[in-house]
Write a protein that holds these residues in place. Structure first.
Motif, PDB file in Angstrom:
ATOM      1  N   GLY A 144      -5.277   5.177  11.268  1.00  0.00           N
ATOM      2  CA  GLY A 144      -4.483   4.804  10.131  1.00  0.00           C
ATOM      3  C   GLY A 144      -4.807   3.172   9.898  1.00  0.00           C
ATOM      4  N   THR A 145      -4.199   2.884   8.505  1.00  0.00           N
ATOM      5  CA  THR A 145      -4.317   1.655   8.148  1.00  0.00           C
ATOM      6  C   THR A 145      -2.979   0.709   8.521  1.00  0.00           C
ATOM      7  N   LEU A 146      -3.219  -0.279   9.183  1.00  0.00           N
ATOM      8  CA  LEU A 146      -1.975  -1.154   9.904  1.00  0.00           C
ATOM      9  C   LEU A 146      -1.812  -2.440   8.780  1.00  0.00           C
ATOM     10  N   LEU A 147      -0.715  -2.723   8.130  1.00  0.00           N
ATOM     11  CA  LEU A 147      -0.261  -3.715   7.618  1.00  0.00           C
ATOM     12  C   LEU A 147       0.644  -4.860   8.486  1.00  0.00           C
ATOM     13  N   ARG A 148       0.020  -5.804   8.654  1.00  0.00           N
ATOM     14  CA  ARG A 148       1.021  -6.697   9.599  1.00  0.00           C
ATOM     15  C   ARG A 148       0.934  -8.092   8.903  1.00  0.00           C
ATOM     16  N   THR A 149       1.923  -8.724   9.098  1.00  0.00           N
ATOM     17  CA  THR A 149       2.177 -10.272   8.681  1.00  0.00           C
ATOM     18  C   THR A 149       1.236 -11.210   9.480  1.00  0.00           C
ATOM     19  N   LYS A 150       1.073 -12.416   8.814  1.00  0.00           N
ATOM     20  CA  LYS A 150       0.435 -13.389   9.544  1.00  0.00           C
ATOM     21  C   LYS A 150       0.765 -13.674  10.846  1.00  0.00           C
ATOM     22  N   SER A 151       1.825 -13.203  11.273  1.00  0.00           N
ATOM     23  CA  SER A 151       2.357 -13.377  12.925  1.00  0.00           C
ATOM     24  C   SER A 151       2.394 -12.207  13.527  1.00  0.00           C
ATOM     25  N   GLY A 152       1.488 -11.129  13.014  1.00  0.00           N
ATOM     26  CA  GLY A 152       1.333 -10.023  13.477  1.00  0.00           C
ATOM     27  C   GLY A 152       2.493  -8.863  13.601  1.00  0.00           C
ATOM     28  N   LYS A 153       3.542  -8.921  12.896  1.00  0.00           N
ATOM     29  CA  LYS A 153       4.608  -8.262  12.806  1.00  0.00           C
ATOM     30  C   LYS A 153       4.410  -7.009  11.575  1.00  0.00           C
ATOM     31  N   PRO A 154       4.714  -5.787  11.582  1.00  0.00           N
ATOM     32  CA  PRO A 154       4.195  -4.898  10.758  1.00  0.00           C
ATOM     33  C   PRO A 154       5.096  -5.004   9.405  1.00  0.00           C
ATOM     34  N   ILE A 155       4.316  -4.842   8.379  1.00  0.00           N
ATOM     35  CA  ILE A 155       4.929  -5.093   7.186  1.00  0.00           C
ATOM     36  C   ILE A 155       5.344  -3.731   6.348  1.00  0.00           C
ATOM     37  N   PRO A 156       6.965  -3.417   6.519  1.00  0.00           N
ATOM     38  CA  PRO A 156       7.302  -2.186   5.989  1.00  0.00           C
ATOM     39  C   PRO A 156       7.387  -2.140   4.552  1.00  0.00           C
ATOM     40  N   LEU A 157       6.875  -0.890   4.055  1.00  0.00           N
ATOM     41  CA  LEU A 157       6.791  -0.570   2.454  1.00  0.00           C
ATOM     42  C   LEU A 157       8.269  -0.202   2.125  1.00  0.00           C
ATOM     43  N   ASN A 158       8.389  -0.419   0.815  1.00  0.00           N
ATOM     44  CA  ASN A 158       9.600   0.366   0.265  1.00  0.00           C
ATOM     45  C   ASN A 158       9.674   1.693   0.139  1.00  0.00           C
ATOM     46  N   PRO A 159      10.440   2.589   0.640  1.00  0.00           N
ATOM     47  CA  PRO A 159      10.322   4.092   0.350  1.00  0.00           C
ATOM     48  C   PRO A 159       9.966   4.421  -0.912  1.00  0.00           C
ATOM     49  N   GLY A 160       9.158   5.610  -0.871  1.00  0.00           N
ATOM     50  CA  GLY A 160       8.811   6.086  -2.312  1.00  0.00           C
ATOM     51  C   GLY A 160       7.264   6.163  -2.612  1.00  0.00           C
ATOM     52  N   GLY A 161       6.543   5.423  -1.904  1.00  0.00           N
ATOM     53  CA  GLY A 161       5.110   5.647  -1.792  1.00  0.00           C
ATOM     54  C   GLY A 161       4.390   4.384  -2.295  1.00  0.00           C
ATOM     55  N   ALA A 162       3.126   4.388  -2.420  1.00  0.00           N
ATOM     56  CA  ALA A 162       2.297   3.009  -2.637  1.00  0.00           C
ATOM     57  C   ALA A 162       1.185   3.281  -3.637  1.00  0.00           C
ATOM     58  N   TRP A 163       0.894   2.269  -4.098  1.00  0.00           N
ATOM     59  CA  TRP A 163      -0.454   1.984  -4.784  1.00  0.00           C
ATOM     60  C   TRP A 163      -1.459   0.923  -3.841  1.00  0.00           C
ATOM     61  N   PHE A 164      -2.757   1.279  -3.617  1.00  0.00           N
ATOM     62  CA  PHE A 164      -3.631   0.522  -2.897  1.00  0.00           C
ATOM     63  C   PHE A 164      -4.722   0.084  -3.946  1.00  0.00           C
ATOM     64  N   VAL A 165      -4.815  -1.251  -3.986  1.00  0.00           N
ATOM     65  CA  VAL A 165      -6.010  -1.728  -4.837  1.00  0.00           C
ATOM     66  C   VAL A 165      -6.841  -2.396  -3.966  1.00  0.00           C
ATOM     67  N   LEU A 166      -8.264  -1.667  -3.842  1.00  0.00           N
ATOM     68  CA  LEU A 166      -9.294  -1.906  -2.880  1.00  0.00           C
ATOM     69  C   LEU A 166     -10.124  -2.917  -3.623  1.00  0.00           C
ATOM     70  N   VAL A 167     -10.012  -4.287  -3.458  1.00  0.00           N
ATOM     71  CA  VAL A 167     -10.548  -5.304  -3.934  1.00  0.00           C
ATOM     72  C   VAL A 167     -12.164  -5.672  -2.993  1.00  0.00           C
ATOM     73  N   ASN A 168     -12.791  -6.432  -3.607  1.00  0.00           N
ATOM     74  CA  ASN A 168     -13.901  -6.870  -2.887  1.00  0.00           C
ATOM     75  C   ASN A 168     -13.357  -8.191  -2.060  1.00  0.00           C
TER      76      ASN A 168
END
Length: 334
Positions: free
Chosen positions: A304-328
């Motif tokens: 899976g894709t892990l999202l982390r803060t600059k300090s390495g902690k997980p970034i939790p998303l707000n429940p309900g889903g998400a849109w990912f914008v895949l930019v260059n």
């Protein structure tokens, strides 16, 4: 891969094959490292790993959806748990929408796949993948996986034409019917974490998302009443065919390496773009009107894709889903 043919009384035969070439992803391997044990024989989760809300017994279904003016208004997009905005040829965008919590009877317009789609989709396992078709080179990576492909121009089950639209922007998918006819995996962790609380640590105001995917502007505006980010195109809030506002509680801007894929070209000779979603890079998460700068990391196509803060902690998303914008990865972004 498993290809699923059309709506007939003939029993379906799922023909499996495997292998990879030219950088095509493999479908084998363990589940994401943050998952309990992946999609195998595990107790059904009470909370959906794809939304942080009530879990569903539905299979996971990905649908490729048109994202140009010719394809608007879209149908069913607001029912997706997770949506990816991807770059295709000519600087345009296309969506990959992931459905699990809700399976709409109409999702449209269904369009063709691109070479990098299997790499992105395989973090969900060998899911059901609905597409209108694709060029020989565009379909090749998909056909080398065990993904359950439902392909429109090969008689895909549950696909019909909308008489009120012109082809090719008129292909509709009936997801409950597809789920009934095609055996697909249930949802498992793709590395995301969910929490109603904004994470502790450094955040900044994040009520407006503005970036570009290829040559296409991408914008979301935060609504303080709904606590959701509304999609905006050319200054207009976007609505589905039924009139619902297209919105999400989370927007993730994910910076990826995007390269030209010369094997696959459109009718005008424009080459496809290959978005690399295995690896690591910068990520900016928007939730609750706040912005969190961090990173993303994904070790392999089966992780899976892990999202982390600059300090390495997980970034939790707000429940309900998400849109990912895949930019260059080289896209200017403040």
């Amino acid at each position: 891969m498993a290809f699923v043919a059309g709506l007939t009384a003939v029993p379906m035969v799922l023909a499996g094959c495997s292998g990879s070439s030219g950088g095509s992803p493999s479908s084998s391997g363990p589940a994401p490292s943050t998952s309990s044990q992946g999609p195998g024989k595990q107790p059904a989760p009470k909370v959906s790993p794809l939304t942080g809300e009530k879990a569903s017994n539905n299979p996971v279904i990905a649908v490729k959806i048109e994202d140009t003016a010719l394809g608007r208004p879209q149908a069913g997009t607001n029912k997706a748990d997770i949506v990816y905005i991807e770059q295709v040829e000519g600087g345009l965008t296309r969506l990959m929408a992931i459905f699990n919590s809700s399976l709409p009877t109409v999702v449209e317009p269904v369009r063709s796949t691109r070479p990098s789609d299997p790499e992105l989709a395989l973090q969900y396992g060998n899911l059901i993948f609905v597409t209108s078709g694709g060029s020989k080179a565009g379909l090749a990576p998909l056909l080398k996986t065990h993904i359950k492909a439902v392909i429109g121009d090969r008689g895909g089950v549950g696909l019909t034409r909308d008489p009120n639209r012109q082809a090719p922007e008129n292909l509709m998918a009936n997801l409950p019917l597809i789920a009934k006819k095609v055996k697909g995996p249930k949802a498992h962790s793709i590395g995301l974490t969910w929490s109603k609380s904004t994470p502790a640590g450094k955040t900044s105001k994040g009520t407006l998302v503005q970036t570009r995917v290829g040559n296409t502007p991408v914008e979301f505006k935060y609504n303080t009443k709904s606590h959701r980010y509304m999609r905006v195109i050319d200054g207009a809030i976007q609505h589905t065919k039924s009139g619902s506002v297209i919105s999400t509680p989370n927007v993730v801007v994910q910076f990826c390496k995007i390269t030209v894929y010369t094997k696959d070209r459109d009718v005008n000779g424009n080459p496809a773009q290959y978005t690399k979603t295995v690896g690591s890079g910068r990520a900016v998460v928007y939730r609750n009107g706040r912005r969190i700068d961090g990173t993303w990391r994904r070790k392999s196509v089966s992780d899976g894709t892990l999202l982390r803060t600059k300090s390495g902690k997980p970034i939790p998303l707000n429940p309900g889903g998400a849109w990912f914008v895949l930019v260059n990865q080289n896209t200017p972004f403040k």
